[in-house]
Design an enzyme around this catalytic site. Structure first.
Site, mmCIF file in Angstrom:
data_model
loop_
_atom_site.group_PDB
_atom_site.id
_atom_site.type_symbol
_atom_site.label_atom_id
_atom_site.label_comp_id
_atom_site.label_asym_id
_atom_site.label_seq_id
_atom_site.Cartn_x
_atom_site.Cartn_y
_atom_site.Cartn_z
ATOM 1 C CE1 TYR A 1 -3.852 -2.126 -0.143
ATOM 2 C CE2 TYR A 1 -3.152 -3.075 1.950
ATOM 3 C CZ TYR A 1 -3.989 -3.089 0.842
ATOM 4 O OH TYR A 1 -4.946 -4.062 0.710
ATOM 5 N NE ARG B 1 0.224 -5.748 9.601
ATOM 6 C CZ ARG B 1 -0.791 -6.582 9.395
ATOM 7 N NH1 ARG B 1 -1.899 -6.140 8.808
ATOM 8 N NH2 ARG B 1 -0.733 -7.837 9.781
ATOM 9 N N GLY C 1 -4.766 -12.484 13.556
ATOM 10 C CA GLY C 1 -5.342 -12.539 12.221
ATOM 11 C C GLY C 1 -6.576 -13.404 12.136
ATOM 12 N NE ARG C 2 -5.478 -16.637 7.437
ATOM 13 C CZ ARG C 2 -4.798 -17.462 6.657
ATOM 14 N NH1 ARG C 2 -5.449 -18.215 5.764
ATOM 15 N NH2 ARG C 2 -3.476 -17.559 6.757
ATOM 16 C CB CYS D 1 -7.666 -20.235 12.574
ATOM 17 S SG CYS D 1 -7.287 -19.669 10.886
ATOM 18 C CD GLN E 1 -16.862 -37.313 2.964
ATOM 19 O OE1 GLN E 1 -15.781 -37.159 2.417
ATOM 20 N NE2 GLN E 1 -17.572 -38.420 2.835
#
Length: 647
Positions: A172, A220, A317-318, A341, A426
């Site tokens: 960015y 950051r 984060g996630r 996660c 599954q």
């Protein structure tokens, strides 16, 4: 273990943070379409503050309207945003968390359709993904942008935020100035490494002048851009030292750019703490606090990194999306209650595409935790009338339905025809391929939640209509899963033909194998076989394999396929299975692929529901997950949740 290091308070500048667990800025899609803060955003961030995070860095907030890089990006570029931001800061701080907001300008990492004009950047070097040539800012325009960052900080302080973070990572605007890949300027904002850092120097100096020298400012940056000619570790060390000298109070270390998205959102094969080696080096070069990212999900690993002095803070984060209560559970030792996660990105990265979501679902959320974003419509209440509920099947849909229904006050019994060691359906089968072991954590989580809320789990019991009639439940939830498809291909019943799920569960393979089907089961079975076979080949009718995987997960898989020399044939239809190969049509040309010891079928699944007259089983009957229609775990778990929430 009480994780003392993780829960020891620490200062960031003048700001005392109660623990070392951080929610980093992540696009949530919870602000409204105009970037204003409403109840959805308040609930989402409030849940994480209530959950015990020491510092919450609110997602990207645009300092210029033309700098917007994401739909729903927060407006901090004018004063109309202040009331909503004030409410947000207050909600976060109410629970003792520190409220920080990330100031952002996309620079070249946006498109004109979103920015409302041609993207702007330090130089006219296009973004490698968006590929729109940006307008190279004049020197005056750079100074005007710096002032916009300062003005946005003043708004943040006025709204009650404890600090701001300048986003100079992920390619960015701040990172575009720092990077030799994107900065070709020859004025004071370019040339040397110091010149490329000058943009960030003036921003922090301006913020300290406008907001007070004690107002904390975090920056950051990327330790490595993972792009040719971009920032690498040695340069990022110098960046960190310069930024400390300029007055920043902490450095938040990430990695990657839009051209290396799998570094920003690492797939499951990325090691936990993958960026820690770079973090350790930079921490040793500065004296201000360092915040690490790196797919952290395990409390023990988090505490080790802090205890060892590798970092001061950890961004989850996630994991903070999966479980907003992670800190409280870690602190209290309720580790089995943590929603793990899986780094699957199946739900947390799908919010920008409504076509992938279930009806009524929106905003950021988690595959394993449909309640993640704390919208009012996903909260649980106590059942008005407790019922006797029978759940048939201990796959992810059945387990989710069982524990949620029990938590709401229903009397729930779960029946599974297999042993407890095979619970998970599954999910358990999917845990056998490489890098999928975390699925066993999900199954253990579900079993724990069932036990915690009093679900009676009966294993090795196959349920039939007579048994249901005997037990007289008020509600039956059928979650019996799916069975593999076996289409009418000549030779498909040959002795050399195996089902993928049987191979994953231990049926031996050796020599050369050919996998028919390039969906998720097929590609993971193919990779599993590389440990046991000399040659692995996969054929798929569609133009590409693993198309259902999120892009970073798929890209990583394809790189491993190349490394492992797995042979891939797409646009290939199987005509016949022979004793040692197949006859197929590839791109319209018939050919023979032979020399294979085994043919493995991964051709999808079909719903399995052994009950003919469902409505006769009980006053309320619901079919969920693969028993309704063979799909992904995302649909199965969400359906299990919604049914359990509604009964």
């Amino acid at each position: 273990m009480n994780f003392e290091a993780t829960f020891k308070p620490m200062y960031v500048g003048s700001m005392l943070v109660k623990n070392r667990l951080v929610v980093p800025a992540m696009d949530s899609h919870m602000p409204d379409e105009n970037g204003m803060i409403g109840e959805d955003a308040l609930n989402y961030y409030g849940a994480r503050a209530r959950g015990g995070f020491g510092m919450i860095i609110v997602e990207i907030a645009a300092v210029q309207k033309s700098g917007i890089g994401m739909p729903h990006e927060i407006n901090i570029y004018d004063d109309t945003s202040i009331p909503g931001l004030t409410a947000l800061a207050s909600r976060i701080k109410h629970y003792g968390s520190r409220a920080v907001i990330q100031l952002h300008h996309a620079g070249r990492e946006t498109v004109a359709a979103m920015a409302g004009q041609q993207p702007v950047a330090p130089s006219s070097v296009p973004c490698p993904t968006n590929r729109e040539t940006p307008h190279e800012m004049t020197t005056l325009e750079v100074y005007e942008l710096i002032q916009d960052y300062i003005d946005a900080s003043v708004r943040a302080q006025k709204a009650g935020f404890d600090a701001v973070e300048i986003h100079a990572a992920h390619g960015y605007m701040g990172g575009q100035f720092l990077s030799p890949r994107s900065n070709r300027r020859i004025d004071e904002f370019g040339g040397s490494i110091e010149g490329r850092a000058y943009f960030l120097k003036l921003i922090v100096e301006g913020i300290k002048a406008a907001c007070g020298k004690d107002y904390p400012v975090i920056v950051r940056i990327s330790t490595d851009e993972s792009r040719i000619g971009g920032i690498q570790l040695n340069e990022s060390i110098i960046h960190a030292q310069l930024l400390e000298a300029y007055g920043y109070d902490a450095i938040h270390l990430s990695a990657g750019t839009y051209g290396a998205w799998d570094t920003i959102v690492p797939p499951p094969d990325a090691q936990q703490g993958w960026n820690l080696s770079a973090t350790k080096v930079i921490k040793s070069a500065v004296t201000i606090p360092v915040i690490a990212v790196g797919r952290y999900t395990d409390p023990y690993f988090i505490n080790l990194a802090i205890t060892r002095g590798d970092t001061d803070f950890i961004s989850l984060g996630r994991q903070s999306i999966a479980d907003p209560d992670f800190p409280n559970k870690m602190f209290s030792g309720e580790l089995m209650d943590i929603v793990p996660c899986l780094s699957c990105t199946q739900r947390c990265m799908s919010f920008n595409d409504p076509s992938t979501l279930q009806e009524g679902d929106y905003g950021v959320s988690c595959l394993l935790n449909p309640m993640s974003n704390d919208r009012p419509d996903v909260r649980l209440n106590t059942a008005a009338q407790p019922k006797k509920v029978m759940v048939i099947g201990a796959g992810p849909a059945g387990l989710e339905a069982a524990w949620v229904a029990a938590k709401r006050g229903h009397t729930v019994t779960l029946y599974e025809k297999g042993p407890k060691s095979r619970a998970g359906g599954q999910f358990l089968i999917a845990a056998y391929p490489p890098f999928k072991q975390d699925l066993t954590r999900a199954i253990r989580y579900y079993l724990n939640m069932c036990e915690k809320y009093g679900v009676e789990m009966v294993f090795e019991k196959e349920v039939d209509a007579a048994f249901i009639a005997e037990k007289k439940p008020d509600v039956v939830i059928v979650a019996t899963g799916a069975t593999p498809l076996k289409p009418a291909i000549p030779g498909i019943s040959g002795e050399n033909v195996k089902q993928a799920i049987n191979v994953l569960l231990g049926e031996p393979v050796k020599g050369n194998v050919l996998v028919i089907g390039g969906g998720l089961v097929g590609v993971e079975t193919a990779e599993y076989c590389t440990d046991y076979c000399n040659k692995v080949t996969i054929v798929e009718m569609k133009p590409e394999i693993a198309s259902e995987l999120y892009l970073t997960v798929r890209d990583s898989l394809l790189r491993r396929f190349k490394h492992e020399e797995i042979e891939v044939h797409t646009n290939t239809r199987v005509i016949e299975i022979a004793e040692n190969g197949i006859v197929c049509e590839e791109n319209g040309v018939q050919k023979v692929l032979d020399g294979y010891d085994s043919i493995i079928l991964a051709l999808g699944a079909k719903a399995y529901n052994p009950f003919e007259q469902l409505n006769d089983l009980a006053p309320e009957v619901y079919t969920i997950g693969d028993a309704k229609q063979a799909r992904s775990a995302l649909e199965a778990i969400y359906e299990g949740f919604r049914i359990a929430q509604a009964i």
